[in-house]
Structure formats: structure tokens, C-alpha cells
Design a protein around this motif. Structure first.
Motif, short mmCIF file in Angstrom:
data_model
loop_
_atom_site.label_atom_id
_atom_site.label_comp_id
_atom_site.label_asym_id
_atom_site.label_seq_id
_atom_site.Cartn_x
_atom_site.Cartn_y
_atom_site.Cartn_z
N MET A 140 4.61 1.84 0.79
CA MET A 140 3.40 2.12 0.01
C MET A 140 2.76 3.44 0.47
SD MET A 140 1.91 -1.73 -0.43
CE MET A 140 0.71 -1.39 -1.72
N ASP A 141 2.78 3.70 1.77
CA ASP A 141 2.27 4.97 2.29
C ASP A 141 3.07 6.13 1.72
OD1 ASP A 141 0.11 4.11 3.81
OD2 ASP A 141 1.30 3.92 5.64
N ASP A 142 4.40 5.97 1.69
CA ASP A 142 5.27 7.02 1.14
C ASP A 142 4.97 7.24 -0.35
OD1 ASP A 142 6.48 7.34 3.59
OD2 ASP A 142 8.26 6.15 3.09
N LEU A 143 4.78 6.16 -1.09
CA LEU A 143 4.47 6.27 -2.52
C LEU A 143 3.12 6.95 -2.75
CD1 LEU A 143 5.68 2.80 -3.83
CD2 LEU A 143 6.66 5.03 -4.37
N LYS A 144 2.16 6.62 -1.92
CA LYS A 144 0.82 7.22 -2.03
C LYS A 144 0.90 8.73 -1.82
CE LYS A 144 -2.12 6.93 1.27
NZ LYS A 144 -2.98 6.46 2.34
#
Length: 112
Positions: free
Chosen positions: A105-109
Motif C-alpha cells: 500500500m505504501d508503494d501504491l501510494k
């Protein structure tokens, strides 16, 4: 919220989720062990519902009980529905998998 408003609110949410789950009133009545006419009365806010029937309906339609009593309206945004679904899935993951999901999710953000 007064009783009559709450009864109508609950009915609208039940109808929203019944349709979302592609169930007829008759099908839902079978799962909830009540009459089809009673489901219609509930959805129109014309009848109070017992905790037993309400519990069966909540479980059948996978409704968040918080939304039933404290939600804004039957037109919960798609984003909120996805948030709820993600949270439910996350609760079932091991701690290691939760870390993986969080990193993902951090990577997607950061793609924005």
C-alpha cells in the motif's frame, strides 16, 4: 435518530445490500426465516425487526452493523465499501502478511 427514522434507515440499508447481493425479497426471507411480505415491510420502514431476524439479515447480506445504526445513508460510497472490505480482509491476515500488505500500500501510494 428517532425510532421511526432508525427503522426507515435500517430498511433502506437492508434493501440497498439485498439488491447489491442480487437477492430477491423471497430469497432473503428464506435466509432470515421470515415471510417475504415482512422483508418488504422492513425495507419500507413499516415494521420493527427482531434481533434474531436482523442478525440473520446482517450475516446474509454481510452488512457492517455500524453502518446500520450509525452510517450516513444507504448510498455508502464505493470508496467506503472498499475500505470496509479491505479492513475485513486485513483482520484475517497473519502479522507477516499484514506487513506485506502495508508495504504494498505504501508503494501504491507513492505511485501518485
Amino acid at each position: 435518530m428517532q425510532d421511526t427514522e432508525l427503522i426507515k434507515h435500517i430498511g433502506k440499508i437492508i434493501r440497498f445490500y439485498r439488491l447489491k447481493n442480487n437477492l430477491t425479497q423471497e430469497q432473503l426471507s428464506e435466509y432470515a426465516d421470515c415471510s417475504c411480505g415482512f422483508i418488504g415491510q422492513i425495507e419500507r420502514g413499516e415494521s420493527k425487526i427482531s434481533l434474531s431476524v436482523l442478525s440473520k439479515i446482517i450475516n446474509t447480506l454481510k452488512i457492517d452493523a455500524n453502518e446500520l445504526f450509525w452510517g450516513t445513508d444507504t448510498h455508502t460510497s464505493e470508496s467506503q465499501q472498499l475500505d470496509n472490505q479491505i479492513a475485513l480482509y486485513a483482520k484475517q491476515l497473519s502479522i507477516d502478511k499484514k506487513h506485506i500488505v502495508l508495504n504494498l500500500m505504501d508503494d501504491l501510494k507513492n505511485l501518485n
